[in-house]
Design an enzyme around this catalytic site. Sequence first.
Site, PDB file in Angstrom:
ATOM      1  N   CYS A  26      -7.598   0.937   0.705  1.00 53.86           N
ATOM      2  CA  CYS A  26      -6.861   1.808   1.631  1.00 53.86           C
ATOM      3  C   CYS A  26      -6.973   3.274   1.211  1.00 53.86           C
ATOM      4  O   CYS A  26      -7.349   4.121   2.012  1.00 53.86           O
ATOM      5  CB  CYS A  26      -5.381   1.408   1.683  1.00 53.86           C
ATOM      6  SG  CYS A  26      -5.079   0.004   2.773  1.00 53.86           S
ATOM      7  N   HIS A  27      -6.617   3.579  -0.040  1.00 54.69           N
ATOM      8  CA  HIS A  27      -6.377   4.981  -0.397  1.00 54.69           C
ATOM      9  C   HIS A  27      -7.636   5.764  -0.757  1.00 54.69           C
ATOM     10  O   HIS A  27      -7.641   6.992  -0.646  1.00 54.69           O
ATOM     11  CB  HIS A  27      -5.349   5.067  -1.520  1.00 54.69           C
ATOM     12  CG  HIS A  27      -3.981   4.630  -1.073  1.00 54.69           C
ATOM     13  ND1 HIS A  27      -3.293   5.279  -0.078  1.00 54.69           N
ATOM     14  CD2 HIS A  27      -3.186   3.599  -1.461  1.00 54.69           C
ATOM     15  CE1 HIS A  27      -2.124   4.667   0.115  1.00 54.69           C
ATOM     16  NE2 HIS A  27      -2.042   3.646  -0.715  1.00 54.69           N
ATOM     17  N   ARG A  32       7.871   3.036  -4.719  1.00 48.20           N
ATOM     18  CA  ARG A  32       6.803   3.200  -3.725  1.00 48.20           C
ATOM     19  C   ARG A  32       5.693   2.153  -3.950  1.00 48.20           C
ATOM     20  O   ARG A  32       5.199   1.540  -3.013  1.00 48.20           O
ATOM     21  CB  ARG A  32       6.242   4.618  -3.817  1.00 48.20           C
ATOM     22  CG  ARG A  32       5.024   4.904  -2.965  1.00 48.20           C
ATOM     23  CD  ARG A  32       5.306   4.847  -1.484  1.00 48.20           C
ATOM     24  NE  ARG A  32       4.709   3.678  -0.855  1.00 48.20           N
ATOM     25  CZ  ARG A  32       4.740   3.444   0.456  1.00 48.20           C
ATOM     26  NH1 ARG A  32       5.336   4.277   1.280  1.00 48.20           N
ATOM     27  NH2 ARG A  32       4.191   2.357   0.955  1.00 48.20           N
ATOM     28  N   CYS A  83       3.961  -0.884  -1.456  1.00 47.01           N
ATOM     29  CA  CYS A  83       2.550  -1.176  -1.165  1.00 47.01           C
ATOM     30  C   CYS A  83       2.189  -2.582  -1.634  1.00 47.01           C
ATOM     31  O   CYS A  83       1.493  -3.309  -0.930  1.00 47.01           O
ATOM     32  CB  CYS A  83       1.631  -0.117  -1.782  1.00 47.01           C
ATOM     33  SG  CYS A  83       1.618   1.431  -0.823  1.00 47.01           S
TER      34      CYS A  83
HETATM   35  C1  HEC Z   1      -3.227  -1.813   3.422  1.00 45.30           C
HETATM   36  C2  HEC Z   1      -3.272  -0.439   2.975  1.00 45.30           C
HETATM   37  C3  HEC Z   1      -2.608  -0.079   1.650  1.00 45.30           C
HETATM   38  C4  HEC Z   1      -2.797  -0.655   0.421  1.00 45.30           C
HETATM   39  C5  HEC Z   1      -3.677  -1.856   0.084  1.00 45.30           C
HETATM   40  C6  HEC Z   1      -2.030   0.120  -0.517  1.00 45.30           C
HETATM   41  N1  HEC Z   1      -1.362   1.113   0.127  1.00 45.30           N
HETATM   42 FE1  HEC Z   1      -0.337   2.626  -0.738  1.00 45.30          FE
HETATM   43  N2  HEC Z   1       0.195   3.327   1.102  1.00 45.30           N
HETATM   44  C7  HEC Z   1      -0.258   2.837   2.297  1.00 45.30           C
HETATM   45  C8  HEC Z   1       0.397   3.536   3.391  1.00 45.30           C
HETATM   46  C9  HEC Z   1       0.178   3.274   4.895  1.00 45.30           C
HETATM   47  C10 HEC Z   1       1.263   4.485   2.783  1.00 45.30           C
HETATM   48  C11 HEC Z   1       2.203   5.458   3.503  1.00 45.30           C
HETATM   49  C12 HEC Z   1       3.371   4.647   4.009  1.00 45.30           C
HETATM   50  C13 HEC Z   1       4.234   5.332   5.011  1.00 45.30           C
HETATM   51  O1  HEC Z   1       4.185   6.547   5.164  1.00 45.30           O
HETATM   52  O2  HEC Z   1       5.001   4.593   5.652  1.00 45.30           O
HETATM   53  C14 HEC Z   1       1.088   4.338   1.338  1.00 45.30           C
HETATM   54  C15 HEC Z   1       1.709   5.132   0.374  1.00 45.30           C
HETATM   55  C16 HEC Z   1       1.357   5.155  -0.967  1.00 45.30           C
HETATM   56  C17 HEC Z   1       1.799   6.144  -1.918  1.00 45.30           C
HETATM   57  C18 HEC Z   1       2.717   7.318  -1.636  1.00 45.30           C
HETATM   58  C19 HEC Z   1       1.958   8.593  -1.360  1.00 45.30           C
HETATM   59  C20 HEC Z   1       2.864   9.768  -1.108  1.00 45.30           C
HETATM   60  O3  HEC Z   1       2.332  10.793  -0.651  1.00 45.30           O
HETATM   61  O4  HEC Z   1       4.069   9.693  -1.359  1.00 45.30           O
HETATM   62  C21 HEC Z   1       1.266   5.794  -3.133  1.00 45.30           C
HETATM   63  C22 HEC Z   1       1.441   6.514  -4.455  1.00 45.30           C
HETATM   64  C23 HEC Z   1       0.488   4.591  -2.930  1.00 45.30           C
HETATM   65  N3  HEC Z   1       0.568   4.232  -1.599  1.00 45.30           N
HETATM   66  C24 HEC Z   1      -0.182   3.905  -3.923  1.00 45.30           C
HETATM   67  C25 HEC Z   1      -0.743   2.641  -3.744  1.00 45.30           C
HETATM   68  C26 HEC Z   1      -1.221   1.800  -4.831  1.00 45.30           C
HETATM   69  C27 HEC Z   1      -1.218   2.180  -6.297  1.00 45.30           C
HETATM   70  C28 HEC Z   1      -1.684   0.644  -4.262  1.00 45.30           C
HETATM   71  C29 HEC Z   1      -2.197  -0.592  -4.963  1.00 45.30           C
HETATM   72  C30 HEC Z   1      -1.228  -1.251  -5.837  1.00 45.30           C
HETATM   73  C31 HEC Z   1      -1.525   0.784  -2.817  1.00 45.30           C
HETATM   74  N4  HEC Z   1      -0.925   1.988  -2.554  1.00 45.30           N
HETATM   75  C32 HEC Z   1      -1.960  -0.132  -1.874  1.00 45.30           C
HETATM   76  C33 HEC Z   1      -1.207   1.846   2.463  1.00 45.30           C
HETATM   77  C34 HEC Z   1      -1.691   1.028   1.453  1.00 45.30           C
END
Ligand code: HEC
Length: 261
Positions: free
Chosen positions: A180-181, A218, A222
Amino acid sequence: MMRGSGGRTLAGLALAALLVGAASGQGIPPAERRSGFDQMAPETRAMQADETANPGMLWVEDGAELFTRLPSPGAPACAGCHTEATMRGVAARYPAWDEATARPVDLEGRINLCRTRHQAATPLPREGRDLLGLTAYLGHLSRGLPLAPPEDSRLAPARAEGKTLFETPIGQLGFSCAGCHDAHWGRRLGAATIPQGHPNGYPLYRLEWQGLGSLERRLRNCLAGMRAEPFGPGSAEAVALTLYLMQRAAPLAVESPAVRP
Ligand code: HEC
Ligand code: HEC
């Protein structure tokens, strides 16, 4: 309205097929790194920027008060050993190496080491109001400074472990963080836009939480969306992942306490 986790949007989407599997492992080049701030609606950005409107400032004020309060009669306050001037910049370089325990610690862990080691006090619970307040206070003292992860070779193994965690598919859906990121930031996922996933705003006020939360909270959101087990609070895995996230985000500026949707 469904609340409480990234899970509301993550499962069962057409995009899911694209997200399965490991990503390339190249990450995002420094010049292309963007804070989640950049993707927010103008009114949410304004709320973060204006300290009189930013709800996270209530926790910063609590933290400032705690910093000067005696933990118990006769035990020194944080301010007995540290000043605002010496604490400025600290949040930008954590997690860091702790000599005495010979392991990396995050900022929350560092504060709790001072509680037990220097204040004869008990560790503060993670996600409790006091630890969030102190962390927000220290974060705020670094607001605007670029993230500066230490170039300490003792941190390298944990940081490498964090990178592997970030890039490896985990959980029942076969997603990786990088899928994703790194690979799909900027795309819509249900109601949300996938951010680059940087840690520079934490602890932050999330509108969905109606409160302040840590980076670990957070990450739990995720992980829940990935149908993966959450990390234990302050666990070695969580600290390793945080070390990598900080390096992956530098030189973005500290935004604590940020605001997010
Ligand atoms: C399926 C897609 C997806 C996966 C896989 C995912 N994320 Fe995310 N993540 C998102 C989304 C969408 C948001 C923003 C959520 C919102 O605004 O509602 C987010 C938000 C975040 C943020 C916050 C960023 C901010 O600006 O505050 C962090 C840090 C983050 N993710 C880290 C991770 C990490 C580390 C993992 C693995 C353990 C992970 N994510 C897995 C989709 C994903
Ligand atoms: C009696 C003195 C003392 C008190 C009280 C104390 N500390 Fe510390 N603190 C230290 C020392 C000494 C270090 C250096 C690491 C070590 O030896 O534990 C340190 C390190 C730190 C660091 C890391 C600084 C860096 O540059 O990496 C932070 C953050 C910190 N303390 C926060 C706090 C907070 C918050 C409190 C109150 C909850 C507190 N300390 C209470 C003595 C103290």
